[in-house]
Design a protein around this motif. Structure first.
Motif, PDB file in Angstrom:
ATOM      1  N   TYR A  32     -32.090  66.977 -77.938  1.00  9.88           N
ATOM      2  CA  TYR A  32     -33.073  67.251 -76.896  1.00  9.88           C
ATOM      3  C   TYR A  32     -32.504  66.653 -75.615  1.00  9.88           C
ATOM      4  CZ  TYR A  32     -36.114  68.115 -80.896  1.00  9.88           C
ATOM      5  OH  TYR A  32     -36.655  68.588 -82.055  1.00  9.88           O
ATOM      6  N   LEU A  33     -32.202  67.493 -74.649  1.00  6.86           N
ATOM      7  CA  LEU A  33     -31.411  67.079 -73.501  1.00  6.86           C
ATOM      8  C   LEU A  33     -32.148  67.320 -72.195  1.00  6.86           C
ATOM      9  CD1 LEU A  33     -28.147  68.685 -74.849  1.00  6.86           C
ATOM     10  CD2 LEU A  33     -28.634  66.236 -74.770  1.00  6.86           C
ATOM     11  N   PHE A  34     -31.903  66.443 -71.239  1.00 11.25           N
ATOM     12  CA  PHE A  34     -32.600  66.464 -69.955  1.00 11.25           C
ATOM     13  C   PHE A  34     -31.604  66.263 -68.815  1.00 11.25           C
ATOM     14  CE2 PHE A  34     -36.861  65.770 -71.760  1.00 11.25           C
ATOM     15  CZ  PHE A  34     -36.542  65.242 -72.995  1.00 11.25           C
ATOM     16  N   TRP A  35     -32.007  66.756 -67.637  1.00 10.58           N
ATOM     17  CA  TRP A  35     -31.333  66.401 -66.398  1.00 10.58           C
ATOM     18  C   TRP A  35     -32.360  65.853 -65.412  1.00 10.58           C
ATOM     19  CZ3 TRP A  35     -26.502  65.613 -64.974  1.00 10.58           C
ATOM     20  CH2 TRP A  35     -25.461  66.193 -65.716  1.00 10.58           C
ATOM     21  N   TYR A  36     -31.949  64.781 -64.719  1.00  9.96           N
ATOM     22  CA  TYR A  36     -32.775  64.162 -63.686  1.00  9.96           C
ATOM     23  C   TYR A  36     -31.940  64.015 -62.418  1.00  9.96           C
ATOM     24  CZ  TYR A  36     -36.163  62.788 -67.247  1.00  9.96           C
ATOM     25  OH  TYR A  36     -37.096  62.798 -68.251  1.00  9.96           O
ATOM     26  N   VAL A  37     -32.642  63.981 -61.288  1.00 10.12           N
ATOM     27  CA  VAL A  37     -31.991  63.728 -60.013  1.00 10.12           C
ATOM     28  C   VAL A  37     -32.621  62.501 -59.373  1.00 10.12           C
ATOM     29  CG1 VAL A  37     -33.536  65.327 -58.768  1.00 10.12           C
ATOM     30  CG2 VAL A  37     -31.325  64.719 -57.777  1.00 10.12           C
ATOM     31  N   GLN A  38     -31.791  61.716 -58.698  1.00 10.45           N
ATOM     32  CA  GLN A  38     -32.290  60.536 -58.004  1.00 10.45           C
ATOM     33  C   GLN A  38     -31.763  60.529 -56.575  1.00 10.45           C
ATOM     34  OE1 GLN A  38     -30.890  56.658 -59.339  1.00 10.45           O
ATOM     35  NE2 GLN A  38     -32.852  55.720 -58.833  1.00 10.45           N
ATOM     36  N   TYR A  39     -32.691  60.515 -55.627  1.00 15.40           N
ATOM     37  CA  TYR A  39     -32.340  60.372 -54.228  1.00 15.40           C
ATOM     38  C   TYR A  39     -32.343  58.882 -53.886  1.00 15.40           C
ATOM     39  CZ  TYR A  39     -32.998  65.354 -54.198  1.00 15.40           C
ATOM     40  OH  TYR A  39     -32.884  66.699 -54.484  1.00 15.40           O
ATOM     41  N   GLN A  45     -36.244  62.044 -60.742  1.00  8.24           N
ATOM     42  CA  GLN A  45     -37.103  63.217 -60.807  1.00  8.24           C
ATOM     43  C   GLN A  45     -36.581  64.156 -61.888  1.00  8.24           C
ATOM     44  OE1 GLN A  45     -37.774  65.236 -57.071  1.00  8.24           O
ATOM     45  NE2 GLN A  45     -37.448  63.348 -55.918  1.00  8.24           N
ATOM     46  N   PHE A  46     -37.480  64.655 -62.713  1.00  9.13           N
ATOM     47  CA  PHE A  46     -37.139  65.574 -63.786  1.00  9.13           C
ATOM     48  C   PHE A  46     -36.731  66.930 -63.219  1.00  9.13           C
ATOM     49  CE2 PHE A  46     -37.295  67.769 -67.694  1.00  9.13           C
ATOM     50  CZ  PHE A  46     -38.104  68.878 -67.569  1.00  9.13           C
ATOM     51  N   LEU A  47     -35.599  67.459 -63.699  1.00  2.28           N
ATOM     52  CA  LEU A  47     -35.133  68.777 -63.269  1.00  2.28           C
ATOM     53  C   LEU A  47     -35.361  69.847 -64.334  1.00  2.28           C
ATOM     54  CD1 LEU A  47     -31.694  68.124 -61.514  1.00  2.28           C
ATOM     55  CD2 LEU A  47     -33.830  68.895 -60.446  1.00  2.28           C
ATOM     56  N   LEU A  48     -34.916  69.557 -65.551  1.00  2.00           N
ATOM     57  CA  LEU A  48     -35.019  70.546 -66.623  1.00  2.00           C
ATOM     58  C   LEU A  48     -34.737  69.885 -67.957  1.00  2.00           C
ATOM     59  CD1 LEU A  48     -31.823  71.083 -67.376  1.00  2.00           C
ATOM     60  CD2 LEU A  48     -31.917  72.515 -65.344  1.00  2.00           C
ATOM     61  N   TYR A  89     -27.137  62.297 -60.158  1.00  2.28           N
ATOM     62  CA  TYR A  89     -27.663  63.117 -61.242  1.00  2.28           C
ATOM     63  C   TYR A  89     -27.412  62.436 -62.584  1.00  2.28           C
ATOM     64  CZ  TYR A  89     -28.389  66.774 -57.853  1.00  2.28           C
ATOM     65  OH  TYR A  89     -28.841  67.484 -56.764  1.00  2.28           O
ATOM     66  N   PHE A  90     -28.465  62.435 -63.408  1.00  2.00           N
ATOM     67  CA  PHE A  90     -28.378  61.822 -64.723  1.00  2.00           C
ATOM     68  C   PHE A  90     -28.665  62.839 -65.814  1.00  2.00           C
ATOM     69  CE2 PHE A  90     -27.938  57.352 -63.865  1.00  2.00           C
ATOM     70  CZ  PHE A  90     -28.490  57.173 -62.618  1.00  2.00           C
ATOM     71  N   CYS A  91     -27.834  62.818 -66.833  1.00  2.00           N
ATOM     72  CA  CYS A  91     -28.070  63.549 -68.057  1.00  2.00           C
ATOM     73  C   CYS A  91     -28.668  62.573 -69.070  1.00  2.00           C
ATOM     74  CB  CYS A  91     -26.742  64.109 -68.567  1.00  2.00           C
ATOM     75  SG  CYS A  91     -26.834  65.102 -70.054  1.00  2.00           S
ATOM     76  N   ALA A  92     -29.558  63.049 -69.933  1.00  2.00           N
ATOM     77  CA  ALA A  92     -30.200  62.161 -70.895  1.00  2.00           C
ATOM     78  C   ALA A  92     -30.511  62.916 -72.175  1.00  2.00           C
ATOM     79  CB  ALA A  92     -31.485  61.573 -70.312  1.00  2.00           C
ATOM     80  N   GLY A 105     -24.461  58.584 -64.824  1.00  2.00           N
ATOM     81  CA  GLY A 105     -24.765  59.204 -63.540  1.00  2.00           C
ATOM     82  C   GLY A 105     -23.531  59.796 -62.861  1.00  2.00           C
ATOM     83  N   THR A 106     -23.762  60.882 -62.146  1.00  2.00           N
ATOM     84  CA  THR A 106     -22.719  61.529 -61.343  1.00  2.00           C
ATOM     85  C   THR A 106     -23.245  61.715 -59.935  1.00  2.00           C
ATOM     86  OG1 THR A 106     -21.801  62.727 -63.245  1.00  2.00           O
ATOM     87  CG2 THR A 106     -21.305  63.598 -61.041  1.00  2.00           C
TER      88      THR A 106
END
Lengths: 112, 114
Positions: A32-39, A45-48, A89-92, A105-106
Protein backbone atom coordinates in the motif's frame (compact mmCIF):
# COMPACT_ATOMS: atom_id res chain seq x y z
CA UNK A 1 12.11 -5.62 7.08
CA UNK A 2 9.95 -3.31 5.05
CA UNK A 3 11.57 -0.32 3.42
CA UNK A 4 10.97 2.48 0.97
CA UNK A 5 13.80 4.02 -1.01
CA UNK A 6 14.02 7.29 -2.89
CA UNK A 7 17.31 7.06 -4.73
CA UNK A 8 17.55 10.72 -5.73
CA UNK A 9 18.16 13.49 -3.20
CA UNK A 10 17.25 16.11 -5.76
CA UNK A 11 15.63 16.23 -9.17
CA UNK A 12 15.91 19.26 -11.43
CA UNK A 13 13.54 19.74 -14.34
CA UNK A 14 12.69 22.64 -16.61
CA UNK A 15 9.24 24.14 -16.42
CA UNK A 16 6.93 22.53 -18.94
CA UNK A 17 8.94 19.32 -19.12
CA UNK A 18 7.69 16.02 -17.73
CA UNK A 19 8.93 15.08 -14.29
CA UNK A 20 9.55 11.77 -12.55
CA UNK A 21 10.40 11.24 -8.89
CA UNK A 22 11.49 7.69 -8.20
CA UNK A 23 10.47 5.35 -5.41
CA UNK A 24 11.16 1.67 -4.85
CA UNK A 25 9.73 -0.48 -2.11
CA UNK A 26 10.38 -3.67 -0.26
CA UNK A 27 7.32 -4.84 1.66
CA UNK A 28 5.81 -8.14 2.58
CA UNK A 29 2.32 -8.85 1.37
CA UNK A 30 0.35 -6.38 -0.70
CA UNK A 31 2.06 -3.02 -0.98
CA UNK A 32 0.00 0.00 0.00
CA UNK A 33 1.89 3.01 -1.29
CA UNK A 34 1.52 6.77 -0.94
CA UNK A 35 3.03 10.00 -2.18
CA UNK A 36 3.14 13.20 -0.13
CA UNK A 37 4.41 16.69 -0.86
CA UNK A 38 5.90 19.11 1.64
CA UNK A 39 6.33 22.81 1.04
CA UNK A 40 8.81 24.78 3.20
CA UNK A 41 7.83 24.96 6.87
CA UNK A 42 4.58 23.10 6.26
CA UNK A 43 3.20 19.68 7.04
CA UNK A 44 3.03 16.86 4.51
CA UNK A 45 0.13 16.94 2.08
CA UNK A 46 -1.35 13.75 0.65
CA UNK A 47 -1.10 13.46 -3.14
CA UNK A 48 -2.20 9.95 -4.05
CA UNK A 49 -2.19 6.32 -3.03
CA UNK A 50 -2.10 2.86 -4.55
CA UNK A 51 -4.13 0.06 -3.00
CA UNK A 52 -4.96 -2.33 -5.82
CA UNK A 53 -6.30 -2.24 -9.34
CA UNK A 54 -5.04 0.07 -12.05
CA UNK A 55 -1.30 0.50 -12.07
CA UNK A 56 -1.64 4.18 -12.97
CA UNK A 57 -3.00 6.20 -10.08
CA UNK A 58 -4.12 9.79 -10.51
CA UNK A 59 -3.89 12.28 -7.69
CA UNK A 60 -3.97 15.93 -6.76
CA UNK A 61 -2.45 18.84 -8.72
CA UNK A 62 -2.08 16.81 -11.93
CA UNK A 63 0.26 14.24 -10.40
CA UNK A 64 0.05 10.54 -11.13
CA UNK A 65 2.04 7.51 -10.11
CA UNK A 66 2.82 4.27 -11.84
CA UNK A 67 2.90 1.07 -9.84
CA UNK A 68 5.21 -1.61 -11.24
CA UNK A 69 5.14 -4.85 -9.33
CA UNK A 70 7.96 -6.55 -11.21
CA UNK A 71 10.29 -3.64 -10.60
CA UNK A 72 8.88 -2.94 -7.11
CA UNK A 73 8.58 0.72 -8.02
CA UNK A 74 6.03 3.47 -7.54
CA UNK A 75 7.33 6.48 -9.44
CA UNK A 76 5.59 9.85 -9.23
CA UNK A 77 5.03 11.62 -12.53
CA UNK A 78 3.59 14.77 -14.01
CA UNK A 79 3.36 15.51 -17.73
CA UNK A 80 4.26 19.19 -17.47
CA UNK A 81 6.10 20.60 -14.47
CA UNK A 82 5.30 23.96 -12.89
CA UNK A 83 7.65 26.15 -10.88
CA UNK A 84 5.12 25.86 -8.05
CA UNK A 85 5.71 22.09 -7.98
CA UNK A 86 9.10 22.74 -6.41
CA UNK A 87 8.95 21.05 -3.02
CA UNK A 88 10.04 17.99 -1.06
CA UNK A 89 8.34 14.75 -2.05
CA UNK A 90 7.98 11.66 0.10
CA UNK A 91 7.06 8.14 -0.86
CA UNK A 92 5.58 5.95 1.89
CA UNK A 93 4.16 2.52 2.50
CA UNK A 94 1.66 1.29 5.07
CA UNK A 95 2.54 -1.95 6.71
CA UNK A 96 -0.84 -2.86 8.15
CA UNK A 97 0.43 -2.42 11.68
CA UNK A 98 -0.58 1.23 12.14
CA UNK A 99 2.88 2.27 11.07
CA UNK A 100 3.95 4.09 7.94
CA UNK A 101 7.39 3.82 6.43
CA UNK A 102 8.64 6.94 4.68
CA UNK A 103 11.44 7.38 2.20
CA UNK A 104 14.12 9.97 2.83
CA UNK A 105 12.51 12.47 0.49
CA UNK A 106 13.40 13.93 -2.90
CA UNK A 107 13.72 17.64 -3.43
CA UNK A 108 12.16 18.66 -6.73
CA UNK A 109 13.36 21.87 -8.27
CA UNK A 110 11.50 23.15 -11.32
CA UNK A 111 13.50 25.76 -13.20
CA UNK A 112 11.77 28.61 -15.02
CA UNK B 1 -14.63 16.97 7.10
CA UNK B 2 -11.73 16.17 9.35
CA UNK B 3 -9.14 18.70 10.40
CA UNK B 4 -6.01 18.51 12.50
CA UNK B 5 -4.69 21.36 14.59
CA UNK B 6 -1.22 21.54 16.04
CA UNK B 7 0.27 24.24 18.25
CA UNK B 8 2.32 26.20 18.90
CA UNK B 9 3.66 26.70 15.40
CA UNK B 10 7.04 27.87 16.64
CA UNK B 11 8.73 27.60 19.99
CA UNK B 12 12.12 28.71 21.32
CA UNK B 13 12.98 27.09 24.63
CA UNK B 14 16.12 27.07 26.79
CA UNK B 15 17.95 23.85 27.54
CA UNK B 16 16.48 22.16 30.59
CA UNK B 17 13.04 23.72 30.25
CA UNK B 18 9.85 21.67 29.82
CA UNK B 19 7.97 21.16 26.57
CA UNK B 20 4.36 20.66 25.65
CA UNK B 21 3.14 20.40 22.07
CA UNK B 22 -0.55 19.79 21.48
CA UNK B 23 -2.48 18.25 18.67
CA UNK B 24 -6.22 17.81 18.22
CA UNK B 25 -8.26 16.23 15.48
CA UNK B 26 -11.81 17.26 14.63
CA UNK B 27 -14.51 15.51 12.68
CA UNK B 28 -13.65 11.92 13.51
CA UNK B 29 -13.64 9.58 16.47
CA UNK B 30 -11.11 7.05 17.72
CA UNK B 31 -8.37 8.08 15.31
CA UNK B 32 -4.88 6.66 15.37
CA UNK B 33 -2.53 9.48 16.33
CA UNK B 34 1.17 9.96 15.63
CA UNK B 35 4.09 12.21 16.51
CA UNK B 36 6.96 12.46 14.02
CA UNK B 37 10.15 14.51 14.11
CA UNK B 38 11.78 15.80 10.97
CA UNK B 39 15.40 16.85 11.25
CA UNK B 40 17.22 19.02 8.70
CA UNK B 41 14.15 19.19 6.46
CA UNK B 42 14.41 15.61 5.32
CA UNK B 43 13.52 12.23 6.75
CA UNK B 44 10.69 11.55 9.17
CA UNK B 45 11.29 9.75 12.43
CA UNK B 46 8.29 8.18 14.13
CA UNK B 47 8.37 9.04 17.83
CA UNK B 48 5.05 7.82 19.22
CA UNK B 49 1.74 6.48 18.05
CA UNK B 50 -1.55 5.82 19.78
CA UNK B 51 -4.52 3.65 18.86
CA UNK B 52 -6.70 4.79 21.75
CA UNK B 53 -6.98 6.86 24.93
CA UNK B 54 -4.10 6.11 27.24
CA UNK B 55 -2.48 3.73 24.74
CA UNK B 56 0.93 5.01 23.70
CA UNK B 57 3.61 3.16 21.78
CA UNK B 58 7.10 4.57 21.82
CA UNK B 59 9.31 3.97 18.84
CA UNK B 60 12.50 5.64 19.98
CA UNK B 61 13.64 5.82 23.61
CA UNK B 62 14.58 9.41 24.28
CA UNK B 63 13.94 12.54 26.24
CA UNK B 64 10.32 12.84 25.12
CA UNK B 65 7.00 11.38 26.18
CA UNK B 66 3.49 11.40 24.77
CA UNK B 67 0.05 11.28 26.27
CA UNK B 68 -3.49 10.94 24.96
CA UNK B 69 -5.83 12.28 27.65
CA UNK B 70 -8.84 12.47 25.32
CA UNK B 71 -9.89 10.61 22.19
CA UNK B 72 -8.79 13.31 19.76
CA UNK B 73 -5.99 14.96 21.73
CA UNK B 74 -2.34 13.99 21.56
CA UNK B 75 0.37 15.75 23.57
CA UNK B 76 4.14 15.59 23.21
CA UNK B 77 6.08 16.49 26.33
CA UNK B 78 9.50 16.72 27.84
CA UNK B 79 10.53 17.51 31.41
CA UNK B 80 13.95 18.85 30.42
CA UNK B 81 14.79 19.75 26.86
CA UNK B 82 18.15 18.99 25.27
CA UNK B 83 19.76 20.80 22.37
CA UNK B 84 19.27 17.67 20.29
CA UNK B 85 15.50 17.96 20.71
CA UNK B 86 15.45 20.84 18.24
CA UNK B 87 13.54 20.06 15.07
CA UNK B 88 10.27 20.13 13.22
CA UNK B 89 7.57 18.11 14.97
CA UNK B 90 4.61 16.79 13.05
CA UNK B 91 1.39 15.40 14.43
CA UNK B 92 -0.60 13.08 12.19
CA UNK B 93 -3.78 11.03 12.26
CA UNK B 94 -5.51 8.27 10.35
CA UNK B 95 -8.93 6.70 10.80
CA UNK B 96 -8.89 4.03 13.48
CA UNK B 97 -9.45 0.34 13.05
CA UNK B 98 -8.09 -2.23 10.68
CA UNK B 99 -7.65 -1.77 7.00
CA UNK B 100 -5.71 0.55 4.80
CA UNK B 101 -6.03 4.20 5.60
CA UNK B 102 -4.31 7.38 4.58
CA UNK B 103 -2.34 9.27 7.19
CA UNK B 104 -2.84 13.04 7.34
CA UNK B 105 -0.47 15.58 8.83
CA UNK B 106 -0.76 18.78 10.79
CA UNK B 107 1.16 21.90 9.87
CA UNK B 108 4.02 21.17 12.22
CA UNK B 109 5.74 22.85 15.15
CA UNK B 110 9.22 24.26 14.95
CA UNK B 111 11.14 23.75 18.18
CA UNK B 112 14.46 25.47 18.74
CA UNK B 113 16.28 24.63 21.94
CA UNK B 114 18.86 27.27 22.86
Amino acid sequence: AQSVAQPEDQVNVAEGNPLTVKCTYSVSGNPYLFWYVQYPNRGLQFLLKYITGDNLVKGSYGFEAEFNKSQTSFHLKKPSALVSDSALYFCASEGGTYKYIFGTGTRLKVLA
Amino acid sequence: SQTIHQWPATLVQPVGSPLSLECTVEGTSNPNLYWYRQAAGRGLQLLFYSVGIGQISSEVPQNLSASRPQDRQFILSSKKLLLSDSGFYLCAWRPGGQGLNTIYFGEGSWLTVV
